[in-house]
Write a protein that holds these residues in place. Sequence first.
Motif, PDB file in Angstrom:
ATOM      1  N   LEU A  81      -9.824  -2.842 -12.974  1.00 40.65           N
ATOM      2  CA  LEU A  81     -10.113  -2.324 -11.636  1.00 40.65           C
ATOM      3  C   LEU A  81      -8.844  -1.814 -10.973  1.00 40.65           C
ATOM      4  O   LEU A  81      -8.847  -0.749 -10.344  1.00 40.65           O
ATOM      5  CB  LEU A  81     -10.751  -3.413 -10.772  1.00 40.65           C
ATOM      6  CG  LEU A  81     -12.193  -3.797 -11.076  1.00 40.65           C
ATOM      7  CD1 LEU A  81     -12.666  -4.844 -10.076  1.00 40.65           C
ATOM      8  CD2 LEU A  81     -13.122  -2.587 -11.026  1.00 40.65           C
ATOM      9  N   LEU A  82      -7.760  -2.581 -11.097  1.00 42.48           N
ATOM     10  CA  LEU A  82      -6.489  -2.165 -10.508  1.00 42.48           C
ATOM     11  C   LEU A  82      -6.055  -0.825 -11.065  1.00 42.48           C
ATOM     12  O   LEU A  82      -5.494   0.012 -10.336  1.00 42.48           O
ATOM     13  CB  LEU A  82      -5.425  -3.239 -10.784  1.00 42.48           C
ATOM     14  CG  LEU A  82      -3.993  -2.922 -10.345  1.00 42.48           C
ATOM     15  CD1 LEU A  82      -3.920  -2.728  -8.835  1.00 42.48           C
ATOM     16  CD2 LEU A  82      -3.037  -4.029 -10.798  1.00 42.48           C
ATOM     17  N   GLU A  83      -6.306  -0.589 -12.341  1.00 39.32           N
ATOM     18  CA  GLU A  83      -5.878   0.645 -13.002  1.00 39.32           C
ATOM     19  C   GLU A  83      -6.952   1.733 -12.958  1.00 39.32           C
ATOM     20  O   GLU A  83      -6.868   2.715 -13.696  1.00 39.32           O
ATOM     21  CB  GLU A  83      -5.494   0.331 -14.444  1.00 39.32           C
ATOM     22  CG  GLU A  83      -4.295  -0.610 -14.547  1.00 39.32           C
ATOM     23  CD  GLU A  83      -3.934  -0.985 -15.972  1.00 39.32           C
ATOM     24  OE1 GLU A  83      -2.758  -1.283 -16.221  1.00 39.32           O
ATOM     25  OE2 GLU A  83      -4.836  -0.997 -16.846  1.00 39.32           O
ATOM     26  N   ASN A  84      -7.956   1.537 -12.076  1.00 41.32           N
ATOM     27  CA  ASN A  84      -9.016   2.540 -11.883  1.00 41.32           C
ATOM     28  C   ASN A  84      -9.806   2.801 -13.156  1.00 41.32           C
ATOM     29  O   ASN A  84     -10.235   3.932 -13.423  1.00 41.32           O
ATOM     30  CB  ASN A  84      -8.418   3.855 -11.346  1.00 41.32           C
ATOM     31  CG  ASN A  84      -7.762   3.683  -9.993  1.00 41.32           C
ATOM     32  OD1 ASN A  84      -8.341   3.076  -9.095  1.00 41.32           O
ATOM     33  ND2 ASN A  84      -6.547   4.188  -9.842  1.00 41.32           N
ATOM     34  N   ARG A  85     -10.032   1.761 -13.935  1.00 41.91           N
ATOM     35  CA  ARG A  85     -10.857   1.850 -15.140  1.00 41.91           C
ATOM     36  C   ARG A  85     -12.138   1.035 -14.899  1.00 41.91           C
ATOM     37  O   ARG A  85     -12.372  -0.003 -15.509  1.00 41.91           O
ATOM     38  CB  ARG A  85     -10.099   1.326 -16.357  1.00 41.91           C
ATOM     39  CG  ARG A  85      -8.867   2.144 -16.712  1.00 41.91           C
ATOM     40  CD  ARG A  85      -8.164   1.634 -17.970  1.00 41.91           C
ATOM     41  NE  ARG A  85      -7.457   0.376 -17.746  1.00 41.91           N
ATOM     42  CZ  ARG A  85      -7.833  -0.807 -18.206  1.00 41.91           C
ATOM     43  NH1 ARG A  85      -8.934  -0.931 -18.938  1.00 41.91           N
ATOM     44  NH2 ARG A  85      -7.107  -1.888 -17.967  1.00 41.91           N
ATOM     45  N   GLU A 128       0.867 -10.750   2.425  1.00 44.45           N
ATOM     46  CA  GLU A 128       1.515  -9.600   1.807  1.00 44.45           C
ATOM     47  C   GLU A 128       1.848  -9.900   0.341  1.00 44.45           C
ATOM     48  O   GLU A 128       2.193 -11.030  -0.006  1.00 44.45           O
ATOM     49  CB  GLU A 128       2.809  -9.252   2.549  1.00 44.45           C
ATOM     50  CG  GLU A 128       2.580  -8.708   3.951  1.00 44.45           C
ATOM     51  CD  GLU A 128       1.809  -7.389   3.933  1.00 44.45           C
ATOM     52  OE1 GLU A 128       2.072  -6.561   3.037  1.00 44.45           O
ATOM     53  OE2 GLU A 128       0.946  -7.200   4.805  1.00 44.45           O
ATOM     54  N   PRO A 129       1.755  -8.888  -0.531  1.00 41.57           N
ATOM     55  CA  PRO A 129       2.029  -9.103  -1.960  1.00 41.57           C
ATOM     56  C   PRO A 129       3.389  -9.732  -2.242  1.00 41.57           C
ATOM     57  O   PRO A 129       3.511 -10.610  -3.091  1.00 41.57           O
ATOM     58  CB  PRO A 129       1.931  -7.695  -2.549  1.00 41.57           C
ATOM     59  CG  PRO A 129       1.021  -6.956  -1.635  1.00 41.57           C
ATOM     60  CD  PRO A 129       1.301  -7.508  -0.272  1.00 41.57           C
ATOM     61  N   GLN A 130       4.428  -9.304  -1.526  1.00 37.64           N
ATOM     62  CA  GLN A 130       5.756  -9.844  -1.777  1.00 37.64           C
ATOM     63  C   GLN A 130       5.814 -11.346  -1.506  1.00 37.64           C
ATOM     64  O   GLN A 130       6.443 -12.101  -2.245  1.00 37.64           O
ATOM     65  CB  GLN A 130       6.797  -9.111  -0.915  1.00 37.64           C
ATOM     66  CG  GLN A 130       7.045  -7.672  -1.328  1.00 37.64           C
ATOM     67  CD  GLN A 130       7.578  -7.555  -2.754  1.00 37.64           C
ATOM     68  OE1 GLN A 130       8.313  -8.412  -3.232  1.00 37.64           O
ATOM     69  NE2 GLN A 130       7.185  -6.490  -3.439  1.00 37.64           N
ATOM     70  N   VAL A 140      -3.554  -9.106  -8.218  1.00 41.53           N
ATOM     71  CA  VAL A 140      -3.926  -8.964  -6.801  1.00 41.53           C
ATOM     72  C   VAL A 140      -2.754  -8.480  -5.967  1.00 41.53           C
ATOM     73  O   VAL A 140      -2.944  -7.944  -4.872  1.00 41.53           O
ATOM     74  CB  VAL A 140      -4.497 -10.274  -6.225  1.00 41.53           C
ATOM     75  CG1 VAL A 140      -5.727 -10.714  -6.998  1.00 41.53           C
ATOM     76  CG2 VAL A 140      -3.460 -11.378  -6.175  1.00 41.53           C
ATOM     77  N   ALA A 141      -1.529  -8.631  -6.486  1.00 36.71           N
ATOM     78  CA  ALA A 141      -0.357  -8.097  -5.794  1.00 36.71           C
ATOM     79  C   ALA A 141      -0.095  -6.637  -6.162  1.00 36.71           C
ATOM     80  O   ALA A 141       0.847  -6.027  -5.662  1.00 36.71           O
ATOM     81  CB  ALA A 141       0.872  -8.942  -6.119  1.00 36.71           C
ATOM     82  N   GLY A 142      -0.930  -6.079  -7.062  1.00 38.95           N
ATOM     83  CA  GLY A 142      -0.790  -4.681  -7.441  1.00 38.95           C
ATOM     84  C   GLY A 142       0.258  -4.409  -8.491  1.00 38.95           C
ATOM     85  O   GLY A 142       0.679  -3.262  -8.670  1.00 38.95           O
ATOM     86  N   ARG A 143       0.666  -5.439  -9.232  1.00 38.44           N
ATOM     87  CA  ARG A 143       1.721  -5.293 -10.232  1.00 38.44           C
ATOM     88  C   ARG A 143       1.128  -5.388 -11.636  1.00 38.44           C
ATOM     89  O   ARG A 143       1.206  -6.426 -12.303  1.00 38.44           O
ATOM     90  CB  ARG A 143       2.775  -6.383 -10.031  1.00 38.44           C
ATOM     91  CG  ARG A 143       3.654  -6.186  -8.806  1.00 38.44           C
ATOM     92  CD  ARG A 143       4.660  -5.064  -9.022  1.00 38.44           C
ATOM     93  NE  ARG A 143       5.415  -5.267 -10.259  1.00 38.44           N
ATOM     94  CZ  ARG A 143       6.445  -6.112 -10.370  1.00 38.44           C
ATOM     95  NH1 ARG A 143       6.858  -6.807  -9.317  1.00 38.44           N
ATOM     96  NH2 ARG A 143       7.068  -6.242 -11.531  1.00 38.44           N
ATOM     97  N   ALA A 144       0.545  -4.295 -12.099  1.00 41.22           N
ATOM     98  CA  ALA A 144      -0.097  -4.284 -13.411  1.00 41.22           C
ATOM     99  C   ALA A 144       0.906  -4.573 -14.522  1.00 41.22           C
ATOM    100  O   ALA A 144       0.582  -5.249 -15.505  1.00 41.22           O
ATOM    101  CB  ALA A 144      -0.780  -2.942 -13.656  1.00 41.22           C
TER     102      ALA A 144
END
Length: 208
Positions: free
Chosen positions: A134-138, A56-58, A92-96
């Motif tokens: 990629l995370l930011e859909n670019r 898990e990301p946390q 990878v944890a989704g924290r841009a």
Amino acid sequence: VRCCAVGVTRRARGSGAARDEEGGADNRFRGRPGAHRGALRDRLGGALLDRTLGAEPQGVMADAERALQGSPLEELDPEDRPYLDLAMIYVVAGRADAARVWIRAYEQNVPVGSRAGRVGSDIQYLNVLGSLALLENRAADALRLFRETDRGACIGCALPALARAQDLVGAPDSAIALLERYVNTSQASVMTDVFWLPPSLKRLGELY
């Protein structure tokens, strides 16, 4: 043989508590040149691998924080600090937002002329920027950045990220071609395989 590397690495990974004990052992080697830096990068790499294997990301971010507590960045030369390793963990944890903090720290503290061959090479920098895109859909930006990483000694290392970007820009045939090159190459690094081989095989099967 390449598939086995993933299983061996999975079995070798311990719990966060076990790695805290390892972090205590790392202190014995702080007097050796580069040992502190290497121990910290190893622990951050372990946290990143845990996320790849489904953590898990946390928990991954908590592992990274524990690693920093055991090996403070202040003990390292500013140009040798693993800014990009930390940035990728947050990607990878989704924290841009947090990833961008570490990317800026790298840009501010490591001059362009000093990046080759150091912790945080120019190729790693481009890879982190591409992963953030990629995370930011670019996806188009990611594709451009990953293309710039397709150089150096590891011929196959850029292929899976390039394939992912091609997939997301709507070019499945290009993605298939790149994934086939990657899974059939003998010139990708073990660490590239650990992070990329299982999802690449899965996605290749889906695209077929």
